[in-house]
Scaffold this active site. Structure first.
Site, mmCIF file in Angstrom:
data_model
loop_
_atom_site.group_PDB
_atom_site.id
_atom_site.type_symbol
_atom_site.label_atom_id
_atom_site.label_comp_id
_atom_site.label_asym_id
_atom_site.label_seq_id
_atom_site.Cartn_x
_atom_site.Cartn_y
_atom_site.Cartn_z
ATOM 1 N N ARG A 177 0.842 -1.206 0.000
ATOM 2 C CA ARG A 177 0.000 0.000 0.000
ATOM 3 C C ARG A 177 0.873 1.250 0.000
ATOM 4 O O ARG A 177 0.561 2.254 -0.628
ATOM 5 C CB ARG A 177 -0.957 0.008 1.204
ATOM 6 C CG ARG A 177 -1.632 1.369 1.388
ATOM 7 C CD ARG A 177 -2.889 1.360 2.238
ATOM 8 N NE ARG A 177 -2.875 0.460 3.356
ATOM 9 C CZ ARG A 177 -2.217 0.653 4.506
ATOM 10 N NH1 ARG A 177 -1.489 1.739 4.691
ATOM 11 N NH2 ARG A 177 -2.276 -0.242 5.470
ATOM 12 N N TYR A 189 -16.957 16.288 -15.300
ATOM 13 C CA TYR A 189 -17.297 14.877 -15.461
ATOM 14 C C TYR A 189 -18.403 14.529 -14.457
ATOM 15 O O TYR A 189 -18.336 14.946 -13.283
ATOM 16 C CB TYR A 189 -16.035 14.058 -15.192
ATOM 17 C CG TYR A 189 -16.252 12.576 -15.153
ATOM 18 C CD1 TYR A 189 -16.548 11.865 -16.313
ATOM 19 C CD2 TYR A 189 -16.167 11.867 -13.957
ATOM 20 C CE1 TYR A 189 -16.750 10.502 -16.274
ATOM 21 C CE2 TYR A 189 -16.363 10.500 -13.914
ATOM 22 C CZ TYR A 189 -16.662 9.829 -15.073
ATOM 23 O OH TYR A 189 -16.860 8.483 -15.031
ATOM 24 N N ASP A 222 -7.996 18.400 -14.200
ATOM 25 C CA ASP A 222 -8.270 17.054 -14.706
ATOM 26 C C ASP A 222 -7.894 17.076 -16.193
ATOM 27 O O ASP A 222 -8.571 17.700 -17.006
ATOM 28 C CB ASP A 222 -9.760 16.754 -14.490
ATOM 29 C CG ASP A 222 -10.176 15.381 -14.988
ATOM 30 O OD1 ASP A 222 -9.491 14.826 -15.861
ATOM 31 O OD2 ASP A 222 -11.211 14.891 -14.503
ATOM 32 N N LYS A 224 -8.851 6.028 -19.409
ATOM 33 C CA LYS A 224 -9.153 6.564 -20.733
ATOM 34 C C LYS A 224 -7.897 6.506 -21.616
ATOM 35 O O LYS A 224 -7.384 5.450 -21.853
ATOM 36 C CB LYS A 224 -9.720 7.973 -20.607
ATOM 37 C CG LYS A 224 -10.755 8.129 -19.473
ATOM 38 C CD LYS A 224 -12.023 7.325 -19.684
ATOM 39 C CE LYS A 224 -12.893 7.225 -18.440
ATOM 40 N NZ LYS A 224 -13.263 8.496 -17.836
HETATM 41 C C1 PLP Z 1 -13.666 8.912 -16.535
HETATM 42 C C2 PLP Z 1 -13.329 10.230 -16.002
HETATM 43 C C3 PLP Z 1 -13.082 10.432 -14.640
HETATM 44 C C4 PLP Z 1 -13.240 9.321 -13.615
HETATM 45 O O1 PLP Z 1 -12.285 8.322 -13.789
HETATM 46 P P1 PLP Z 1 -12.534 6.772 -13.416
HETATM 47 O O2 PLP Z 1 -11.255 6.136 -13.816
HETATM 48 O O3 PLP Z 1 -13.724 6.316 -14.199
HETATM 49 O O4 PLP Z 1 -12.791 6.716 -11.941
HETATM 50 C C5 PLP Z 1 -12.746 11.698 -14.214
HETATM 51 N N1 PLP Z 1 -12.633 12.722 -15.084
HETATM 52 C C6 PLP Z 1 -12.858 12.563 -16.405
HETATM 53 C C7 PLP Z 1 -12.719 13.740 -17.308
HETATM 54 C C8 PLP Z 1 -13.211 11.333 -16.910
HETATM 55 O O5 PLP Z 1 -13.447 11.197 -18.219
#
Ligand code: PLP
Length: 396
Positions: free
Chosen positions: A52, A113, A188, A213
């Site tokens: 961890r 998001y 983000d 992604k």
């Molecule tokens: C998918 C996504 C998230 C969340 O990520 P996860 O891996 O699904 O928890 C946050 N911000 C954006 C812009 C996303 O496309």
């Protein structure tokens, strides 16, 4: 070994933060599954005690992404150079919120998001008493008015999801710091990836990715990432991450490491194909509006050109006709898969109002412009001619 900071992104994605494994020379970091590590004497170890807290496979991914985002923290100061890998993108964002005190003030972009919106509004407002203001940051005056001297966190996405608004990172950072020099500005960067945009270089303190992604890129793993600009912030994140434990598993760390190797070539193709498809869509009479930061018609195209080196694979369209027309089109595509998520090698199409953004209340969706004829495309790396033919037959 060459210092990764001397190399360009296309080389960094393959080599940065990694070195052949010392006992065997394996060029890919092994998947170290061990939960614990033997010590020579109580408290005397090789830098690894418990997975961890420390894991060599996770560290390799964390260093790689930190270097891609332009981290300048040396490995001697921080074993992962300010990079952190999590079990999901949401776990990464939850960790950022755990840096804040109870009742802290947060200013966010208005087009987040859906899951980020849910975590902020339906969990942390209640459990942490966060005081949240959402503003359209394309209007810098409105952002300045919302920003207060006690705002602890500014959280934004650019380009945003699904409206592909583009915020000027340098302007946001400047305005935020003028009001509170100690504020954390976090971005983000999931839609852009470090190939197209590096927020730390524009003054942000934190960058976050849903590695699910583009970074992993193959739609076969869920993971998140954070990169901190300063060592002081990295130490605070490490403490919270180790305390709450939402770490990326060794196996998923390996999956993302493997995916990132091709990030540069994938993004070149995503960028080129999406640009071509966006132009094609813009020429069609049955599409009311095409939103893509690479098009001169995008309201913030100039900011996007200054801040980004490519415009990514996401396109948002407003179809002529209402919900039924959109539904028919979405049912007829044959290469594009009708699915949530984005950023994989395969092309996806989705309807935010019914799918990804269903958790945003209808009144707010309407206010934001997430209409019933809004369709979001994640352009994959298939042959763009086939993708255009697929859209053409579905629209017909
Ligand atoms: C998918 C996504 C998230 C969340 O990520 P996860 O891996 O699904 O928890 C946050 N911000 C954006 C812009 C996303 O496309």
């Amino acid at each position: 070994m060459i210092d990764p900071r001397e190399t360009r992104p296309g080389t960094r994605v393959i080599h940065a933060g990694q070195r052949p494994e010392p006992t065997t020379g394996a060029v890919m970091p092994p998947i170290f599954l061990s939960s614990t590590y033997a010590q020579d004497s109580p408290g005397v170890h090789k830098g690894f005690e418990y997975t961890r807290s420390h894991n060599p496979t996770r560290y390799a991914l964390e260093r790689l992404v930190a270097l891609l985002e332009g981290s300048t923290i040396p490995e001697e100061a921080d074993p992962s150079r300010g990079g952190f890998a999590f079990s999901s993108g949401m776990a990464a964002i939850a960790t950022v919120l755990d840096l804040l005190d109870h009742g802290a003030r947060v200013v966010t972009g208005d087009d987040l998001y859906g899951g980020s919106h849910r975590l902020l509004r339906r969990v942390r407002e209640r459990s942490q008493g966060l005081r949240i203001t959402a503003v359209d940051m394309t209007d810098e005056q409105r952002f300045e008015d919302a920003m207060t001297a006690d705002t602890a966190l500014v959280w934004l996405e650019t380009p945003t999801n699904p409206l592909l608004k583009v915020f000027d990172l340098e302007a946001i950072v400047r305005i935020a710091r003028a009001k509170n020099p100690g504020v954390i500005v976090g971005c983000d960067n999931t839609f852009a990836t470090p190939i197209n945009q590096r927020p730390l270089e524009h003054g942000c303190d934190l960058v976050m990715h849903s590695a699910t992604k583009y970074l992993n890129g193959h739609s076969d793993c869920v993971a998140g990432l954070l990169v901190a600009r300063t060592q002081e912030l990295a130490e605070r994140i490490r403490f919270v991450q180790n305390s709450a434990g939402p770490v990326c598993s060794p196996f998923d760390s390996y999956m993302v490491l493997r995916g990132v190797k091709t990030l540069d070539v994938r993004m070149q193709r995503h960028n080129e194909s999406a640009m071509r498809i966006a132009k094609w869509l813009e020429s069609r009479k049955d599409v009311d509006r095409v939103v893509y930061p690479g098009l001169p018609s995008h309201p913030r195209h100039e900011v996007a050109r200054r801040q980004m080196s490519g415009f990514g694979g996401m396109i948002t369209i407003f179809l002529g006709g209402g919900l039924e027309h959109s539904r028919t089109m979405l049912e007829r595509v044959r290469i594009f898969a009708l699915a949530e998520s984005l950023g994989g090698v395969e092309s996806l199409i989705e309807h935010p109002a019914i799918m990804t953004h269903a958790s945003v209340p209808p009144a707010q969706r309407a206010e934001l412009g997430i209409a019933d004829n809004l369709v979001r495309l994640s352009v994959g790396i298939e042959d763009p001619e086939d993708l255009i033919a697929d859209l053409e037959q579905a629209l017909a």
